[in-house]
Design a protein around this motif. Structure first.
Motif, mmCIF file in Angstrom:
data_model
loop_
_atom_site.group_PDB
_atom_site.id
_atom_site.type_symbol
_atom_site.label_atom_id
_atom_site.label_comp_id
_atom_site.label_asym_id
_atom_site.label_seq_id
_atom_site.Cartn_x
_atom_site.Cartn_y
_atom_site.Cartn_z
ATOM 1 N N SER A 80 0.820 -1.226 0.000
ATOM 2 C CA SER A 80 0.000 0.000 0.000
ATOM 3 C C SER A 80 0.846 1.264 0.000
ATOM 4 O O SER A 80 0.478 2.267 0.609
ATOM 5 C CB SER A 80 -0.955 -0.003 1.198
ATOM 6 O OG SER A 80 -1.772 -1.149 1.199
ATOM 7 N N SER A 81 1.984 1.201 -0.665
ATOM 8 C CA SER A 81 2.883 2.353 -0.760
ATOM 9 C C SER A 81 2.372 3.263 -1.865
ATOM 10 O O SER A 81 2.738 3.116 -3.028
ATOM 11 C CB SER A 81 4.305 1.862 -1.051
ATOM 12 O OG SER A 81 5.176 2.934 -1.307
ATOM 13 N N THR A 82 1.509 4.223 -1.481
ATOM 14 C CA THR A 82 0.838 5.053 -2.474
ATOM 15 C C THR A 82 0.363 6.344 -1.829
ATOM 16 O O THR A 82 0.700 6.626 -0.673
ATOM 17 C CB THR A 82 -0.341 4.274 -3.109
ATOM 18 O OG1 THR A 82 -0.911 5.048 -4.158
ATOM 19 C CG2 THR A 82 -1.399 3.936 -2.080
ATOM 20 N N ASP A 83 -0.431 7.121 -2.557
ATOM 21 C CA ASP A 83 -0.953 8.382 -2.042
ATOM 22 C C ASP A 83 -2.431 8.241 -1.682
ATOM 23 O O ASP A 83 -2.968 7.116 -1.647
ATOM 24 C CB ASP A 83 -0.741 9.496 -3.068
ATOM 25 C CG ASP A 83 -1.658 9.346 -4.289
ATOM 26 O OD1 ASP A 83 -2.057 8.197 -4.615
ATOM 27 O OD2 ASP A 83 -1.984 10.359 -4.916
ATOM 28 N N VAL A 84 -3.112 9.351 -1.412
ATOM 29 C CA VAL A 84 -4.517 9.304 -1.012
ATOM 30 C C VAL A 84 -5.386 8.688 -2.103
ATOM 31 O O VAL A 84 -6.237 7.831 -1.829
ATOM 32 C CB VAL A 84 -5.032 10.722 -0.669
ATOM 33 C CG1 VAL A 84 -6.544 10.714 -0.462
ATOM 34 C CG2 VAL A 84 -4.351 11.251 0.585
ATOM 35 N N THR A 355 4.223 6.409 -10.283
ATOM 36 C CA THR A 355 4.472 6.820 -8.899
ATOM 37 C C THR A 355 4.012 8.265 -8.712
ATOM 38 O O THR A 355 4.491 9.158 -9.412
ATOM 39 C CB THR A 355 5.968 6.702 -8.562
ATOM 40 O OG1 THR A 355 6.357 5.325 -8.603
ATOM 41 C CG2 THR A 355 6.265 7.262 -7.180
ATOM 42 N N PRO A 356 3.090 8.512 -7.769
ATOM 43 C CA PRO A 356 2.615 9.889 -7.538
ATOM 44 C C PRO A 356 3.755 10.819 -7.132
ATOM 45 O O PRO A 356 4.568 10.493 -6.273
ATOM 46 C CB PRO A 356 1.600 9.727 -6.395
ATOM 47 C CG PRO A 356 1.148 8.299 -6.487
ATOM 48 C CD PRO A 356 2.361 7.540 -6.930
ATOM 49 N N GLY A 357 3.799 11.964 -7.767
ATOM 50 C CA GLY A 357 4.842 12.936 -7.488
ATOM 51 C C GLY A 357 6.051 12.771 -8.376
ATOM 52 O O GLY A 357 6.890 13.675 -8.461
ATOM 53 N N LEU A 358 6.155 11.655 -9.054
ATOM 54 C CA LEU A 358 7.262 11.417 -9.990
ATOM 55 C C LEU A 358 6.721 11.344 -11.418
ATOM 56 O O LEU A 358 7.074 12.152 -12.259
ATOM 57 C CB LEU A 358 8.008 10.132 -9.629
ATOM 58 C CG LEU A 358 9.282 9.872 -10.432
ATOM 59 C CD1 LEU A 358 10.360 10.898 -10.082
ATOM 60 C CD2 LEU A 358 9.806 8.454 -10.178
ATOM 61 N N GLN A 363 -1.813 13.275 -4.248
ATOM 62 C CA GLN A 363 -2.142 14.036 -3.048
ATOM 63 C C GLN A 363 -1.743 13.221 -1.835
ATOM 64 O O GLN A 363 -1.976 12.005 -1.791
ATOM 65 C CB GLN A 363 -3.644 14.340 -3.009
ATOM 66 C CG GLN A 363 -4.087 15.231 -1.861
ATOM 67 C CD GLN A 363 -5.581 15.488 -1.919
ATOM 68 O OE1 GLN A 363 -6.349 14.653 -2.378
ATOM 69 N NE2 GLN A 363 -6.010 16.639 -1.435
ATOM 70 N N MET A 364 -1.120 13.895 -0.836
ATOM 71 C CA MET A 364 -0.703 13.177 0.369
ATOM 72 C C MET A 364 -0.959 14.005 1.616
ATOM 73 O O MET A 364 -0.954 15.232 1.583
ATOM 74 C CB MET A 364 0.792 12.809 0.297
ATOM 75 C CG MET A 364 1.127 11.759 -0.734
ATOM 76 S SD MET A 364 2.866 11.242 -0.695
ATOM 77 C CE MET A 364 2.816 10.095 0.681
ATOM 78 N N PHE A 365 -1.162 13.298 2.733
ATOM 79 C CA PHE A 365 -1.215 13.929 4.041
ATOM 80 C C PHE A 365 0.202 14.120 4.567
ATOM 81 O O PHE A 365 1.034 13.211 4.494
ATOM 82 C CB PHE A 365 -1.972 13.042 5.036
ATOM 83 C CG PHE A 365 -3.450 13.278 5.070
ATOM 84 C CD1 PHE A 365 -3.993 14.277 5.872
ATOM 85 C CD2 PHE A 365 -4.301 12.501 4.303
ATOM 86 C CE1 PHE A 365 -5.354 14.490 5.911
ATOM 87 C CE2 PHE A 365 -5.669 12.704 4.338
ATOM 88 C CZ PHE A 365 -6.200 13.706 5.146
ATOM 89 N N ARG A 366 0.463 15.285 5.136
ATOM 90 C CA ARG A 366 1.729 15.528 5.817
ATOM 91 C C ARG A 366 1.764 14.692 7.092
ATOM 92 O O ARG A 366 0.723 14.295 7.628
ATOM 93 C CB ARG A 366 1.863 17.021 6.141
ATOM 94 C CG ARG A 366 3.286 17.496 6.341
ATOM 95 C CD ARG A 366 3.340 19.012 6.380
ATOM 96 N NE ARG A 366 2.590 19.567 7.504
ATOM 97 C CZ ARG A 366 2.381 20.865 7.700
ATOM 98 N NH1 ARG A 366 2.850 21.741 6.814
ATOM 99 N NH2 ARG A 366 1.702 21.292 8.739
#
Length: 403
Positions: A80-84, A355-358, A363-366
């Motif tokens: 589950s290595s992912t974003d929202v 990959t999100p961000g790449l 979107q991610m939670f801090r």
């Protein structure tokens, strides 16, 4: 072109989500954070989807994955290595297949969540620490090993609204092989270090809590730490205008570490009877904060640890850790993974995802859970997102049920 080079990105390499990463810095690989440098140096590849190592079309791989999930009696969605957005898709998949769901960092996340469920806690945000904290106590961690720019972004800042940032008092309590250099103030004032091995933190933190509560602590030492030193620390915390007690759950890797976290959070409660203090849990990687939040609000329960032997198919997602795989001997694995995923043994099915961000937006939670930040693709690519692939699998499952 200049505007594109000056565009800013939010870096998902750790829970800080630093949002000052320029396209130019990424292009030139001029990044001060090692985690960010490693993340943005990843090359975008275009591997074929695979079934047992044999190249196939994405459609064939989707059909094979759907067939495995249809035949499974106890599937598991893991990694589950992912974003929202990816997390929401995985929850949808778990609902459709009656699968359990977990994360790479489930064990360390649970340490925090067990305390939150059992006792509750009083925690703060990075912004509040930046603007208010005058005493910062690092318990069992140096933070920078997980969040390299913590001091740069939060502690030694040019401006703080309600305190003098340059005069913050930094204290390290326990931990193994800590890098305390970032705790040195801009004017060269060294942090205080109260040394003890991580294994002895349970006794030391329990004693500190007792001293904050003005309870007697017999003897002259606790696990090699002088009681007088702990008493002085308790007095410093009591005198602070805004004390912040910081820990990283991953660094507390011993049996019943949640009890140590509970002592930390209950020390915060005790301090707030007469002064002001807050806790701050740091770390955050592989989207664990985002996935746990999404899982909790959609299912009403937190991410749990799996019993690997009880599952007959594993759906593994590794967007941010391409080398990570389930433990050896796990059930047949369907990998919805990063394009640069590495396999010692080919999985039953592999479908590359962006990959999100790449390679795609996200979107991610801090790590402090206070905000979500958008992720902009640094190296945009036409690889499908995790949500798109999961939706294809769900559509295939539904068509199979209707057939």
């Amino acid at each position: 072109m200049t505007q594109l080079l000056n565009a800013m990105h939010t870096c998902p390499a750790c829970g800080l989500l630093c949002d000052d990463i320029s396209s130019d810095a990424i292009a030139r690989q001029q990044l001060s954070c090692g985690k960010a440098a490693k993340f943005y140096a990843r090359s975008v590849k275009h591997p074929s989807a695979q079934i047992h190592g044999r190249a196939v079309t994405v459609r064939e791989a989707v059909k094979a994955a759907a067939t495995m999930l249809t035949q499974a009696t106890s599937p598991l969605v893991a990694g589950s290595s992912t974003d929202v957005h990816g997390a929401r898709a995985l929850v949808d998949l778990s609902h459709a297949t009656h699968a359990s769901m977990t994360h790479l960092n489930a064990s360390s996340t649970l340490r925090n969540m067990q305390v939150l469920q059992h006792r509750g806690w009083q925690t703060t945000t990075l912004t509040e620490v930046r603007n208010r904290a005058d005493v910062i106590l690092m318990i069992g961690t140096d933070v920078v090993s997980h969040n390299a720019r913590f001091f740069e972004r939060v502690v030694w800042v040019d401006e703080a609204m309600f305190t003098n940032a340059a005069q913050r008092k930094i204290i390290y309590l326990g931990g193994d092989d800590l890098n305390t250099k970032p705790g040195v103030s801009p004017d060269g004032h060294a942090p205080e270090v109260i040394a003890c091995a991580s294994a002895h933190l349970p006794e030391v933190v329990a004693a500190l809590r007792a001293l904050v509560l003005d309870k007697p602590v017999t003897g002259t030492q606790v696990a090699g730490v002088a009681v007088s030193t702990l008493k002085a620390l308790a007095d410093t915390l009591k005198a602070a205008k805004y004390a912040t007690l910081v820990w990283v759950s991953k660094d507390l890797h011993y049996a019943h570490a949640e009890l140590t976290i509970e002592h930390i959070t209950e020390t915060v409660v005790a301090l707030n009877q007469k002064s002001r203090a807050m806790g701050l849990s740091m770390g955050g990687s592989d989207g664990d904060t985002s996935v746990n939040y999404a899982h909790t609000w959609l299912n009403g329960v937190i991410i749990d640890q799996p019993d690997w032997e009880s599952h007959d198919v594993v759906v593994w997602v590794n967007s941010y850790s391409p080398d990570a795989m389930p433990p050896a001997g796990a059930a047949p694995v369907i990998v919805l993974g990063a394009s640069d995923s590495a396999f010692a043994t080919p999985p039953a099915v592999f479908i590359p995802v962006a990959t999100p961000g790449l390679e795609c937006d996200g979107q991610m939670f801090r790590v402090d859970g206070s905000v979500t930040l958008p992720l902009t693709a640094a190296k945009p690519d036409d690889l499908p997102s995790l949500r798109e692939v999961v939706n294809q699998i769900l559509t295939t499952l539904e068509q199979g049920a209707l057939a």
